[in-house]
Design an enzyme around this catalytic site. Structure first.
Site, mmCIF file in Angstrom:
data_model
loop_
_atom_site.group_PDB
_atom_site.id
_atom_site.type_symbol
_atom_site.label_atom_id
_atom_site.label_comp_id
_atom_site.label_asym_id
_atom_site.label_seq_id
_atom_site.Cartn_x
_atom_site.Cartn_y
_atom_site.Cartn_z
ATOM 1 C CD GLN A 149 15.389 79.755 82.016
ATOM 2 O OE1 GLN A 149 14.149 80.133 82.062
ATOM 3 N NE2 GLN A 149 15.939 78.961 81.412
ATOM 4 C CB SER A 172 15.066 84.157 75.830
ATOM 5 O OG SER A 172 14.763 82.825 76.087
ATOM 6 C CB SER A 194 9.445 84.162 83.985
ATOM 7 O OG SER A 194 9.038 83.879 82.678
ATOM 8 C CD GLU A 218 12.680 76.841 80.983
ATOM 9 O OE1 GLU A 218 13.837 76.500 80.455
ATOM 10 O OE2 GLU A 218 12.087 77.632 81.042
ATOM 11 C CB SER A 253 8.540 76.147 70.711
ATOM 12 O OG SER A 253 9.735 75.589 69.687
ATOM 13 C CD GLU A 311 6.411 74.209 66.624
ATOM 14 O OE1 GLU A 311 6.929 74.944 67.710
ATOM 15 O OE2 GLU A 311 5.261 74.164 66.258
HETATM 16 C C1 LIG Z 1 5.538 82.503 79.019
HETATM 17 C C2 LIG Z 1 7.178 82.544 78.880
HETATM 18 C C3 LIG Z 1 7.967 82.646 79.813
HETATM 19 C C4 LIG Z 1 9.187 82.818 79.521
HETATM 20 N N1 LIG Z 1 10.158 82.808 80.541
HETATM 21 C C5 LIG Z 1 11.562 82.850 80.251
HETATM 22 C C6 LIG Z 1 12.541 83.141 81.408
HETATM 23 O O1 LIG Z 1 12.136 83.092 82.461
HETATM 24 N N2 LIG Z 1 13.648 83.073 80.914
HETATM 25 C C7 LIG Z 1 14.325 82.944 79.793
HETATM 26 O O2 LIG Z 1 15.518 83.027 79.191
HETATM 27 N N3 LIG Z 1 13.404 82.706 78.501
HETATM 28 C C8 LIG Z 1 11.954 82.834 78.886
HETATM 29 N N4 LIG Z 1 11.070 82.621 77.777
HETATM 30 C C9 LIG Z 1 11.556 82.547 76.407
HETATM 31 C C10 LIG Z 1 11.563 81.111 75.891
HETATM 32 O O3 LIG Z 1 12.597 80.281 76.261
HETATM 33 C C11 LIG Z 1 11.664 81.470 74.405
HETATM 34 O O4 LIG Z 1 10.535 82.180 73.776
HETATM 35 C C12 LIG Z 1 11.605 80.249 73.442
HETATM 36 O O5 LIG Z 1 12.848 79.368 73.658
HETATM 37 C C13 LIG Z 1 11.549 80.245 71.900
HETATM 38 O O6 LIG Z 1 12.257 81.377 71.446
HETATM 39 P P1 LIG Z 1 11.832 82.655 70.813
HETATM 40 O O7 LIG Z 1 10.821 83.277 71.407
HETATM 41 O O8 LIG Z 1 13.017 83.391 70.443
HETATM 42 O O9 LIG Z 1 11.305 81.831 69.282
HETATM 43 P P2 LIG Z 1 12.221 81.496 67.935
HETATM 44 O O10 LIG Z 1 13.167 80.242 68.644
HETATM 45 O O11 LIG Z 1 12.432 82.521 67.226
HETATM 46 O O12 LIG Z 1 10.804 80.360 67.483
HETATM 47 C C14 LIG Z 1 9.907 80.850 66.439
HETATM 48 C C15 LIG Z 1 9.129 79.734 65.918
HETATM 49 O O13 LIG Z 1 10.126 78.834 65.044
HETATM 50 C C16 LIG Z 1 9.959 77.562 65.587
HETATM 51 N N5 LIG Z 1 11.448 76.975 65.660
HETATM 52 C C17 LIG Z 1 12.632 77.522 65.961
HETATM 53 N N6 LIG Z 1 13.501 76.756 65.716
HETATM 54 C C18 LIG Z 1 13.057 75.739 65.109
HETATM 55 C C19 LIG Z 1 13.817 74.293 64.726
HETATM 56 N N7 LIG Z 1 15.129 74.153 64.834
HETATM 57 N N8 LIG Z 1 12.680 73.530 64.325
HETATM 58 C C20 LIG Z 1 11.586 73.652 64.180
HETATM 59 N N9 LIG Z 1 11.118 74.733 64.410
HETATM 60 C C21 LIG Z 1 11.770 75.767 65.081
HETATM 61 C C22 LIG Z 1 9.612 77.461 67.116
HETATM 62 O O14 LIG Z 1 8.798 76.389 67.533
HETATM 63 C C23 LIG Z 1 8.506 78.825 66.989
HETATM 64 O O15 LIG Z 1 7.259 78.286 66.216
HETATM 65 C C24 LIG Z 1 9.856 82.657 78.076
HETATM 66 C C25 LIG Z 1 8.761 82.373 77.174
HETATM 67 C C26 LIG Z 1 7.542 82.499 77.456
HETATM 68 C C27 LIG Z 1 6.685 82.446 76.293
#
Ligand SMILES: Cc1cc2nc3c(=O)[nH]c(=O)nc-3n(C[C@H](O)[C@H](O)[C@H](O)COP(=O)(O)OP(=O)(O)OC[C@H]3O[C@@H](n4cnc5c(N)ncnc54)[C@H](O)[C@@H]3O)c2cc1C
Length: 420
Positions: free
Chosen positions: A142, A145, A177, A260, A383, A385
Site C-alpha cells: 500500500q 503515506s 510495509s 485496512e 493513529s 487520535e
Molecule cells: C508500522 C507501520 C506500518 C505502516 N505501513 C504503511 C504502509 O504499508 N503504507 C502506507 O502508505 N503507510 C504506512 N504507514 C504510515 C501510516 O499510515 C502513517 O504513519 C499514519 O497515517 C500517520 O501519519 P504520519 O506518520 O505522517 O503522522 P502525522 O499525520 O504527522 O501525525 C502526527 C501526530 O499528530 C496527530 N494528528 C494528526 N492529525 C490529527 C488530527 N486531525 N487530530 C488530532 N491529532 C492529529 C497524530 O495522531 C499523531 O500523533 C505505516 C505506519 C506504521 C507505524
C-alpha cells in the site's frame, strides 16, 4: 458453483489439511521456559530468512488455491467459491489446528489491495491480478503515506501525469510495509492540483519492479526494517491499471483504508500474544500470582481482548458477506491498540528492569519487542487520535474537524514542500 453443506465442507478441509500439514498438539499446555518466547509484533528477520519464509508462504497459498480453498467467499470468475462468510471462519478455525507457514506477507495485498481492485479495478487488472494474489503468486503493498501526508493523506504530492495511454508517476512514498518483497502496489497520486485536495487524486496499480521504482528500507526502534521509503521517477503505468475514475482517488483510498482498519482491528495482532496462560504463568513464575491488583488487572485485560474479539467478528462477517465496511469499524482498530497499550503497560510493570536489559532469562527481554512495537500499531492504519476524530464525526455525529479545507485548490494551499 455447487452448494456444499458445512459438514461436507469441513470434511473437505480436514482431508486437505491432513494431506498437507501437521496437526498441532492442542493438548500441549503452556509451560514457562519451554519453546519460543517470541512475542514481537513485527516479523523481523534477515532478508535471507524473509525470502525463505516468503517462498514457504507462497507454496502454502498455492496449495490452498489449487485445492479450491484460496478465496472461499470470492467470485467464481477469479477462482472463488462464492461461499458465505461463515465458511471462511470455519476454514480459519480448522487451519489454526495445524502447523502452517506464516502467511502475514499477504495481509496487505489480500486484506486491502485485492478488495480495492475488486471494487474499483478495470477488468484488465481484475483478470491479471486477483487470481495471482489469492494464489500467493502476487504480493501487494500500500503506497499511500508520504513525508508530508500521513493522517492528512489528501495532502499527498506524488504526481501522475497522463501521457497517451499511460501515466507517468513521480514522487516519494514512505512507511511502505513489505515493499521489499512486493510485486504490485496500490498508489494514490495527485492528478489535478487545481482541484481541492480531496478531489484531484487518482488511484493506480503499479508494478514494483518497473524501471524508476526504488525501494529503500527504514530501520525501526524495534531493530528491524519491515517498512520502506519508495521513490518513483517517471514510472510508466498503463491507463488500464487505473483504480476508479480520474480524480476519484479519494473514494478508492477510503475503500482501502476501511478494509485496512477492519483487518488490523480484526487481526490476531496482540490478542494471541495476550494468551492468558502466558500471563498467568508469568505471574506465577515471579511469585506475583497472589497480588490482588495484578490479578484484577489481568482479569480486566482478558475481558477487554475478549469483547474486542467478538465485536471484530461481527464486523468481519459484515465485510465477508459483501457489505461495505462502515466508519464504526474504526472502533475495532482503536480497541485493539488501546488493549495492546494496556497489555504493554501491564507486562512492563510485572517484568520491571528485566524488560530493559537482555539477561538471557527466558520470557523477559523478548517482551521489549512487543512494548517497542506497540506505538507503531497506534499509528499504522490511522493513529488513535484520527480514529477518535472519525468516531466523533461519523458515528457520534459531532461537528467536523475544522482543519479540512474542501474548497481551495490544492495548488493554492501551503502544504509542506509542495512543488506543484
Ligand atoms: C508500522 C507501520 C506500518 C505502516 N505501513 C504503511 C504502509 O504499508 N503504507 C502506507 O502508505 N503507510 C504506512 N504507514 C504510515 C501510516 O499510515 C502513517 O504513519 C499514519 O497515517 C500517520 O501519519 P504520519 O506518520 O505522517 O503522522 P502525522 O499525520 O504527522 O501525525 C502526527 C501526530 O499528530 C496527530 N494528528 C494528526 N492529525 C490529527 C488530527 N486531525 N487530530 C488530532 N491529532 C492529529 C497524530 O495522531 C499523531 O500523533 C505505516 C505506519 C506504521 C507505524
Amino acid at each position: 458453483m455447487a452448494e456444499i453443506t458445512e459438514a461436507a465442507f469441513r470434511d473437505e478441509v480436514v482431508s486437505f489439511l491432513d494431506a498437507n500439514a501437521t496437526p498441532r498438539d492442542l493438548e500441549q499446555k503452556f509451560v514457562w521456559g519451554e519453546g519460543s518466547d517470541a512475542v514481537a509484533l513485527f516479523d523481523e528477520t534477515s532478508r535471507e530468512v524473509e525470502q525463505k519464509q516468503l517462498a514457504e508462504a507462497k507454496r502454502w497459498r498455492a496449495l490452498r488455491y489449487d485445492a479450491g480453498l484460496g478465496w472461499l467467499s470470492g467470485p467464481e470468475q477469479y477462482g472463488g467459491r462464492e461461499l458465505p462468510a461463515s465458511y471462511e471462519r470455519l476454514y480459519n478455525g480448522l487451519e489454526a489446528r495445524y502447523v502452517t507457514p506464516n502467511t502475514s506477507f499477504f495481509s496487505i495485498g489480500l486484506g486491502m489491495v485485492a478488495p480495492t481492485i475488486h471494487a474499483h479495478g478495470t477488468d484488465a487488472t481484475k483478470d491479471r491480478y486477483l487470481k495471482g494474489m489469492y494464489r500467493g503468486d502476487v504480493v501487494g503493498c500500500q503506497l499511500f503515506s508520504e513525508p508530508g501526508a500521513g493522517s492528512d493523506l489528501a495532502s499527498l504530492q506524488a504526481r501522475a501525469v497522463r501521457d497517451g495511454d499511460e501515466w507517468l508517476i513521480t514522487g516519494q512514498k514512505v512507511w511502505t510495509s513489505g515493499a521489499q518483497y512486493s510485486d504490485i502496489g496500490e498508489i494514490i497520486c495527485r492528478t489535478d492540483p487545481d482541484l481541492p485536495k480531496h478531489k484531484g487524486l487518482t488511484g493506480f496499480l503499479v508494478d514494483m519492479n518497473a524501471p524508476g521504482v526504488e525501494v529503500r528500507p527504514l530501520r525501526q526502534m524495534t531493530g528491524g526494517a519491515t517498512f520502506n521509503e519508495v521513490f518513483y521517477n517517471d514510472v510508466r503505468v498503463p491507463d488500464d491499471h487505473r483504480l476508479g475514475d480520474v480524480n476519484q482517488g479519494w473514494t478508492v483510498a477510503l475503500t482501502t483504508l476501511m478494509n485496512e482498519r477492519a483487518s488490523i482491528g480484526a487481526g490476531g495482532i496482540g490478542g494471541g500474544l495476550a494468551s492468558m496462560a502466558r500471563l498467568v504463568e508469568m505471574l506465577r513464575h515471579f511469585g506475583l500470582a497472589d497480588d490482588p491488583v495484578l490479578r484484577q488487572e489481568l482479569a480486566d485485560l482478558h475481558i477487554r481482548f475478549t469483547v474486542a474479539r467478538y465485536s471484530n467478528q461481527r464486523a468481519l462477517d459484515k465485510i465477508r458477506s459483501g457489505q461495505l465496511p462502515g466508519p464504526e469499524l474504526s472502533t475495532a482498530k482503536l480497541a485493539l491498540t488501546q488493549n495492546m497499550t494496556a497489555l504493554s503497560d501491564y507486562v512492563s510493570r510485572v517484568l520491571g528492569p528485566r524488560i530493559i536489559a537482555d539477561t538471557g532469562e527466558w520470557g523477559t527481554w523478548s517482551w521489549s519487542k512487543f512494548v517497542l512495537g506497540t506505538p507503531g500499531m497506534r499509528i499504522a492504519g490511522g493513529s488513535d487520535e484520527v480514529m477518535r476524530n472519525i468516531v466523533a464525526e461519523r458515528v457520534l455525529g459531532l461537528p467536523k474537524d475544522p482543519g479540512i479545507d474542501s474548497k481551495t485548490p490544492f495548488s493554492e494551499l501551503k502544504v509542506g514542500t509542495q512543488t506543484s
